[in-house]
Design an enzyme around this catalytic site. Structure first.
Site, PDB file in Angstrom:
ATOM      1  CG  HIS A 361      -3.328  -2.793  -3.882  1.00  0.00           C
ATOM      2  ND1 HIS A 361      -2.909  -1.798  -3.414  1.00  0.00           N
ATOM      3  CD2 HIS A 361      -2.644  -3.901  -4.203  1.00  0.00           C
ATOM      4  CE1 HIS A 361      -1.667  -2.354  -2.704  1.00  0.00           C
ATOM      5  NE2 HIS A 361      -1.693  -3.647  -3.341  1.00  0.00           N
ATOM      6  CB  CYS A 673       4.673 -12.318  -6.671  1.00  0.00           C
ATOM      7  SG  CYS A 673       4.930 -11.251  -5.228  1.00  0.00           S
TER       8      CYS A 673
END
Ligand code: PEP
Ligand code: MG
Length: 749
Positions: A361, A673
């Site tokens: 992330h 996405c």
């Protein structure tokens, strides 16, 4: 024989302390020979495909660096080649035995040699020998094999850092290679984030007398309180309201009579300042950790953080100050999303982290903010980077330390070119995103911070395809209230209106922990993550969904998406919470519209649930990052297996193809996405699969649009069929790259 585990631990700890590799290996052979009570212990290290005697106890020292054996030559060369140990009663009787006069080894008979393997390669051979004619016992063999495995790791890593030092000292220039995090180039000084000492690490022994220790402790407390005051005055950070609230809580805790009494108790029993601090805080941590209520249990983390802050003053340990006002490259063992969120993005020129990969992330967020990042850099190399001006090349996963003038100007030129390409691409903002044969491909952007709203709008984003709502939660010191959330969400929804904004509900867990709600799990990515967490705390979910719907009252451009969908009953429960939020808000007199509901397809089980839930949802979005992670069983955050994390793996491609085909058949809106959507090569295949909507980092959007405008859907389908036959991801990439070059889209790669 000594306890092998303890002996091993001691030898390895000692060896890790030694900076110079030659000293380290001398120490290791000495310690092994004394622990195993052998007459000889020698270490051979690989150099240019040869085994070189590098350290020995028992053989002649003059032979060091002189005895060399190539693959298959002598016993050591045989072990090197076969990667297999040799345990011989009498080494001289082995057919490959080779006698070197200068070692004086003819007197030794018993021989045990084991290979040192690092990342699949033999980097050395460790040998022990005795006068006696005997085979080494199984216990001895197991000990040496275990030791060799650890030693190989230590040597493999320290070998790299010593090469770095050498190169840096001779020419001033050194290169470090890591793993790609986020693309782009940065030239700036490095700021190394040092880990603060944690409560359990405090172990100071000096004692200067009670009066002195008492004033050390209370001076440190006073200094900490002053820090809090000045921080709240200056309103540092993004969320100054919450920061101030936290600082106030810290100050109150620190001044509480219970803690003050506990400090005095420790000092009265002749503990020094540090240990009195530790004892007092440990009692509080233990008390709160034992609480049933998870909120109260999480308070123990506040005490830990507070203890670390006071300790810095007790130990006079003034570590870095994290306020920066000129561009820096942030480096550290584990740079997390929360670290990034703490800095003003405009001063973050780049990221260097030991842990992480392209899909962790931290990289994803860096990419969303247009910040280049290199991950997987050896932790031992980081300290050489502090305050050095380096070139960080996120495209090649390279760091150049002390770049000489020609290298620096070459990189400066590249930076200029990248800027001018961006300028050229800015004309595309008003042009449609469509292929040469007229197929429209909608391009949306991914966001998570208020700071990344503008880049999307400036680059012609047609909406937000993924708003990672957990990021503002991670920047906070408590679960944000409904009101706080409304403030944030409204800004995003209004900035994009009338364009759609897809807000994903909280996806915490995995590598996205909340600082105020730590979760300890053996396998966090397979645990309490995303919707699993919020369905256990429906109050948090309800509040978030209420805040989202409320924020869209005047714009009506909200879509809500559920992360980590893996079971049908999750959707049933999720929908009930949405219904409940709607009923409550309408009952409270708000004029709100029911948002569209969708799920992420990122857990493999969800692929086969699409047709069962199609009537209960309005859209799906493929989270290619997690889908790849879960299909390939490769942790997206683990740099050791980063090169196995590849969305061009045929199974991952097939999964995407199946989902897109199924959605199109069911006339269900589908997008991608994950990071795949921003990769020009992958986009060729996604379009070939029939995808019409992509969501990516705003900074990637112009290039992707430029690529799309060079493509023809029929050709994309042909290429897709071609690569679906392949099993090698590199070959797939080569074919796609060649195609984009042929299409004239080379400069967008
Ligand atoms: C994904 O998994 O692909 C995704 C978009 O979600 P995240 O990266 O936030 O897990
Ligand atoms: Mg995901």
């Amino acid at each position: 024989m000594l306890n092998p585990i303890l002996t091993l631990k001691r030898i390895l700890q000692e060896s890790a302390k030694v900076e110079r590799q030659d000293h380290m290996v001398d120490g290791v052979v000495r310690q092994i020979s004394s622990a195993m009570k052998v007459d000889v212990c020698s270490l051979y290290l690989t150099e240019n495909d040869e085994m070189v005697l590098s350290a020995t106890v028992g053989l002649a020292h003059s032979a060091i660096n002189k005895i060399r054996m190539h693959a298959g030559q002598g016993l050591v060369g045989t072990i090197y080649q076969s990667q297999h140990l040799l345990n011989l009663e009498n080494g001289a009787l082995h057919p490959n035995y080779l006698y070197f006069k200068e070692t004086g080894e003819e007197q030794y008979q018993g021989f045990l040699g084991v290979p040192l393997i690092f990342q699949g390669y033999t980097i050395g051979v460790l040998v022990v020998q005795v006068y006696a004619t005997r085979r080494f016992s199984e216990e001895e063999e197991a000990f040496l094999v275990t030791l060799a495995a650890h030693l190989a790791g230590n040597l493999g890593h320290s070998g790299r850092s010593s090469r770095l030092r050498k190169a840096a000292s001779e020419s001033g220039e050194a290169h470090i290679t890591g793993i790609k995090g986020a693309s782009g180039i940065a030239i700036a000084p490095v700021m190394l984030l040092v880990d603060e000492k944690q409560l359990e690490d405090i172990n100071d022994r000096d004692y200067l007398g009670k009066a002195e220790e008492t004033s050390r402790l209370f001076d440190a407390i006073q200094a900490t309180l002053e820090d809090f005051e000045s921080q709240s005055d200056s309103g540092l950070g993004h969320a100054s309201d919450t920061l101030n609230a936290l600082l106030e809580v810290y100050s109150l805790l620190l001044k509480s009579p219970e803690l003050t009494q506990a400090f005095h108790d420790g000092l009265n029993s002749e503990l020094n300042a540090a240990m009195a601090l530790k004892q007092a805080f440990e009692t509080q941590v233990a008390y709160f950790s034992a609480m049933e209520d998870p909120y109260l249990r999480a308070r123990s983390e506040d005490f830990r953080a507070l203890a670390a802050k006071v300790y810095r003053h007790v130990a006079n340990d003034h570590v870095h100050h994290t306020v920066v006002d000129t561009p820096v490259i942030l480096a550290g063992k584990h740079i997390t999303v929360s670290h990034l969120a703490r800095f003003d993005a405009k001063f973050l020129a780049g990221i260097i982290s030991s842990e992480g990969s392209a899909l962790s992330h931290t990289s994803v967020l860096a990419s969303a903010l247009g910040i280049p990042a290199v991950m997987g850099v050896e932790a031992s190399q980081l300290k050489y980077l502090h305050q050095q001006t380096v070139v960080l090349d996120g495209n090649q996963a390279q760091i150049v330390v002390n770049p000489p003038e020609p290298v620096l100007s070459a990189y400066q030129r590249l930076l200029e070119q990248a800027k001018s390409l961006d300028m050229d691409l800015s004309v595309l903002k008003q042009m449609p995103s469509e292929t040469l044969d007229g197929v429209r491909i909608a391009l949306h952007s991914n966001t998570g911070l208020l700071a990344d709203i503008k880049p999307g709008l400036e680059r012609g984003s047609e909406g937000i395809g993924l708003y990672r709502s957990e990021i503002p939660f991670m920047m906070n010191s408590h679960f944000p209230t409904e009101e706080e959330q409304v403030k944030q969400y409204r800004e995003i929804l209004q900035s994009y209106a009338p364009l759609p904004v897809t807000m994903r509900t909280l996806d915490v867990g995995g590598d996205k922990p909340l600082p105020y709600f730590p979760i300890q799990e053996a396998n966090p990515f397979l645990g309490w993550r995303g919707i699993r967490f919020t369905l256990d705390y429906t109050n948090i979910l309800l509040e978030q969904i209420r805040a989202m719907i409320l924020s869209s009252a005047n714009t009506n451009n909200l879509k809500i998406m559920m992360p980590m969908f893996s079971r049908e009953d999750e959707l049933v429960r999720f929908t009930k919470v949405v219904d409940q939020a709607m009923a409550q808000l309408l009952g409270e007199g708000y004029v709100v519209e029911r948002p569209k509901i969708g799920v992420m397809i990122e857990v493999p089980s969800s692929i086969w649930l699409i047709k069962r839930i199609v009537h209960d949802i309005d859209f799906i979005s493929i989270g290619s990052n997690d889908l790849t992670q879960y299909l390939l069983a490769v942790d997206r955050n683990n740099s050791r297996v980063a090169d196995m994390f590849d969305y061009f793996h045929p199974s991952v491609l097939l999964a995407h193809k199946m989902v897109i085909k199924e959605a199109n058949r069911l006339k269900l809106e589908v997008s991608v996405c994950g990071e795949m959507a921003g990769d020009p090569l992958a986009v060729v295949l996604l379009i070939g699969m029939g995808l019409k909507q992509l969501s990516m980092s705003a900074f990637k959007l112009p290039r992707i649009k430029a690529v799309i405008r060079h493509l023809n859907t029929l050709e994309c389908r042909v290429l897709l069929d071609q690569v679906m036959e392949l099993s090698d991801e590199k070959e797939t990439r080569d074919i796609l790259r060649r195609h984009l070059i042929q299409c004239g889209a080379e400069r967008f790669l």
